[in-house]
Structures are given as structure tokens and as C-alpha cells.
Design a protein around this motif. Structure first.
Motif, mmCIF file in Angstrom:
data_model
loop_
_atom_site.group_PDB
_atom_site.id
_atom_site.type_symbol
_atom_site.label_atom_id
_atom_site.label_comp_id
_atom_site.label_asym_id
_atom_site.label_seq_id
_atom_site.Cartn_x
_atom_site.Cartn_y
_atom_site.Cartn_z
ATOM 1 N N MET A 3 0.850 -1.191 0.000
ATOM 2 C CA MET A 3 0.000 0.000 0.000
ATOM 3 C C MET A 3 0.886 1.242 0.000
ATOM 4 S SD MET A 3 -3.056 -1.363 0.579
ATOM 5 C CE MET A 3 -3.879 -2.660 1.466
ATOM 6 N N ILE A 4 0.412 2.253 -0.708
ATOM 7 C CA ILE A 4 1.007 3.581 -0.588
ATOM 8 C C ILE A 4 -0.107 4.506 -0.131
ATOM 9 C CG2 ILE A 4 1.930 5.558 -1.838
ATOM 10 C CD1 ILE A 4 3.713 3.805 -3.366
ATOM 11 N N TYR A 5 0.169 5.234 0.919
ATOM 12 C CA TYR A 5 -0.792 6.176 1.470
ATOM 13 C C TYR A 5 -0.362 7.582 1.071
ATOM 14 C CZ TYR A 5 -2.178 2.144 4.145
ATOM 15 O OH TYR A 5 -2.607 0.888 4.502
ATOM 16 N N LEU A 23 -0.126 3.713 9.718
ATOM 17 C CA LEU A 23 -0.311 3.268 8.333
ATOM 18 C C LEU A 23 0.843 2.422 7.820
ATOM 19 C CD1 LEU A 23 -1.706 6.543 6.717
ATOM 20 C CD2 LEU A 23 -3.002 4.526 7.435
ATOM 21 N N ALA A 24 2.055 2.797 8.174
ATOM 22 C CA ALA A 24 3.242 2.116 7.619
ATOM 23 C C ALA A 24 4.270 1.882 8.720
ATOM 24 C CB ALA A 24 3.832 2.957 6.491
ATOM 25 N N PRO A 25 3.997 0.910 9.576
ATOM 26 C CA PRO A 25 4.941 0.640 10.665
ATOM 27 C C PRO A 25 6.311 0.228 10.132
ATOM 28 C CG PRO A 25 2.984 -0.780 10.823
ATOM 29 C CD PRO A 25 2.854 0.020 9.582
ATOM 30 N N ASP A 30 4.710 -1.158 3.326
ATOM 31 C CA ASP A 30 3.905 0.005 2.967
ATOM 32 C C ASP A 30 4.703 1.301 3.079
ATOM 33 O OD1 ASP A 30 1.888 -1.812 2.611
ATOM 34 O OD2 ASP A 30 0.936 -1.397 4.543
ATOM 35 N N MET A 31 4.180 2.321 2.392
ATOM 36 C CA MET A 31 4.867 3.614 2.315
ATOM 37 C C MET A 31 3.863 4.747 2.460
ATOM 38 S SD MET A 31 7.150 4.925 -0.873
ATOM 39 C CE MET A 31 8.142 6.395 -0.706
ATOM 40 N N VAL A 32 4.329 5.867 2.984
ATOM 41 C CA VAL A 32 3.518 7.069 3.112
ATOM 42 C C VAL A 32 4.217 8.195 2.359
ATOM 43 C CG1 VAL A 32 2.606 8.799 4.702
ATOM 44 C CG2 VAL A 32 2.604 6.395 5.362
ATOM 45 N N ILE A 33 3.460 8.895 1.526
ATOM 46 C CA ILE A 33 3.965 10.093 0.859
ATOM 47 C C ILE A 33 3.118 11.260 1.374
ATOM 48 C CG2 ILE A 33 4.426 11.267 -1.327
ATOM 49 C CD1 ILE A 33 4.491 8.477 -2.651
ATOM 50 N N VAL A 34 3.780 12.293 1.867
ATOM 51 C CA VAL A 34 3.099 13.408 2.517
ATOM 52 C C VAL A 34 3.230 14.671 1.682
ATOM 53 C CG1 VAL A 34 3.023 14.876 4.576
ATOM 54 C CG2 VAL A 34 3.580 12.446 4.803
ATOM 55 N N HIS A 35 2.099 15.335 1.467
ATOM 56 C CA HIS A 35 2.107 16.697 0.933
ATOM 57 C C HIS A 35 1.658 17.606 2.071
ATOM 58 C CE1 HIS A 35 0.646 20.410 -0.830
ATOM 59 N NE2 HIS A 35 1.455 20.153 -1.855
ATOM 60 N N ALA A 36 2.560 18.467 2.536
ATOM 61 C CA ALA A 36 2.241 19.432 3.587
ATOM 62 C C ALA A 36 2.041 20.797 2.942
ATOM 63 C CB ALA A 36 3.357 19.493 4.623
ATOM 64 N N ASP A 37 0.953 21.441 3.269
ATOM 65 C CA ASP A 37 0.632 22.767 2.745
ATOM 66 C C ASP A 37 1.849 23.687 2.887
ATOM 67 O OD1 ASP A 37 -0.285 25.413 2.385
ATOM 68 O OD2 ASP A 37 -2.264 24.903 3.146
ATOM 69 N N ARG A 38 2.261 24.266 1.774
ATOM 70 C CA ARG A 38 3.474 25.088 1.742
ATOM 71 C C ARG A 38 3.441 26.255 2.732
ATOM 72 N NH1 ARG A 38 7.314 24.916 -1.884
ATOM 73 N NH2 ARG A 38 8.829 26.579 -1.963
ATOM 74 N N GLN A 55 12.739 5.337 3.201
ATOM 75 C CA GLN A 55 12.212 4.181 2.482
ATOM 76 C C GLN A 55 10.730 3.986 2.784
ATOM 77 O OE1 GLN A 55 14.017 2.335 0.255
ATOM 78 N NE2 GLN A 55 15.544 3.910 0.605
ATOM 79 N N ARG A 56 10.294 4.512 3.923
ATOM 80 C CA ARG A 56 8.930 4.305 4.390
ATOM 81 C C ARG A 56 8.093 5.581 4.336
ATOM 82 N NH1 ARG A 56 6.956 4.127 10.001
ATOM 83 N NH2 ARG A 56 8.996 4.903 10.542
ATOM 84 N N VAL A 57 8.739 6.719 4.508
ATOM 85 C CA VAL A 57 8.032 8.001 4.559
ATOM 86 C C VAL A 57 8.755 9.003 3.681
ATOM 87 C CG1 VAL A 57 7.146 9.840 6.024
ATOM 88 C CG2 VAL A 57 7.467 7.553 6.982
#
Length: 140
Positions: A3-5, A23-25, A30-38, A55-57
Motif C-alpha cells: 500500500m502507498i498512502y 499506516l506504515a509501521p 507500505d509507504m507514506v507520501i506526505v504533501h504538507a501545505d506550503r 524508504q517508508r516516509v
């Protein structure tokens, strides 16, 4: 199953860190990709103190300033999807940084495996509502 979150986040570093762990212990696929409001303090926090396990986040390095209900939200989602497409995965889940899973990963996988047809929970249609959103916004 990998899964990719895809996480749209605007605030709350402790909540985001807890969500990533849920989500991704560590040690999983599994992996998490984050978009943080600029414009957010969260983006500044992630820039100054990025997650150590890349590798995970992963954090989108050139995020956009997001206004709710505006095309900028679509731009942020596109950045997440484009980055995710550079990895191999079975399912991508788009979530808010303030979300919390109500079922375990095992239950999600069980439901996905039991489905007779490919599941898609997001309707994606380019340009939908775009014209209306150019004339309408709420700032407060």
C-alpha cells in the motif's frame, strides 16, 4: 500486498507522526507520501526535521499552498499521485493528515482480496468542478 498512502496534511506534526506509524509501521512494505501545505507550520517542521526513514516516509519537496475547495488542492493531489507512480504498489489510498484508520490493515487487505472487481473509492475526473471553483471560495 503493498500500500502507498497519499497524505494531504496542513497541521499537527504529532498527529501526522502517529498516523504514519499506524499506516506504515517500521519493517513493513507500505509507504507514506506526505504533501504538507506550503504555507503551514507543518511544512516548516518537516523541512527542518524530516522523517528519518525515507524508504517508508517521503515528503513532497516542492509542495503547493493549498486553499480548500480550490484548484490548488487538485495540484497537491497530482503531486502525490505523480510521486507514487514512481514506485511499485498494489493500492494507493488518499487520506487527510487528520484521518485515522477505523479498521486494521489486515481487514483492509481482506476486503480488497474478497472483491470480485477492482475497487476504486475515488472518482477522478480531470477538470470536474474546476470552472465553478474559479468563481467560488470561502476564506473564513
Amino acid at each position: 500486498m503493498r500500500m502507498i498512502y497519499l497524505v494531504l496534511a496542513h497541521e499537527g506534526r504529532p498527529q501526522l507522526d502517529a498516523l504514519v506509524e499506524r499506516l506504515a509501521p517500521a519493517g513493513g512494505l507500505d509507504m507514506v507520501i506526505v504533501h504538507a501545505d506550503r504555507r503551514s507550520d507543518l511544512w516548516r517542521s518537516l523541512r527542518e526535521d524530516p522523517p528519518p526513514d525515507t524508504q517508508r516516509v517521503e515528503v513532497i519537496q516542492n509542495p503547493v499552498s493549498v486553499r480548500w475547495g480550490h484548484w490548488s488542492l487538485q495540484s497537491a493531489i497530482i503531486l502525490l499521485i505523480e510521486r507514487a507512480m514512481e514506485f511499485e504498489f498494489d493500492y494507493a489510498h488518499l487520506v487527510s493528515g487528520s484521518d485515522w484508520p477505523v479498521v486494521s490493515r489486515q481487514e483492509i487487505v481482506r476486503e480488497l482480496d474478497a472483491s470480485q472487481i477492482p475497487l476504486c473509492y475515488i472518482e477522478a475526473e480531470f477538470g470536474r468542478e474546476e470552472e465553478r471553483m474559479q468563481r467560488f471560495h470561502i476564506d473564513a
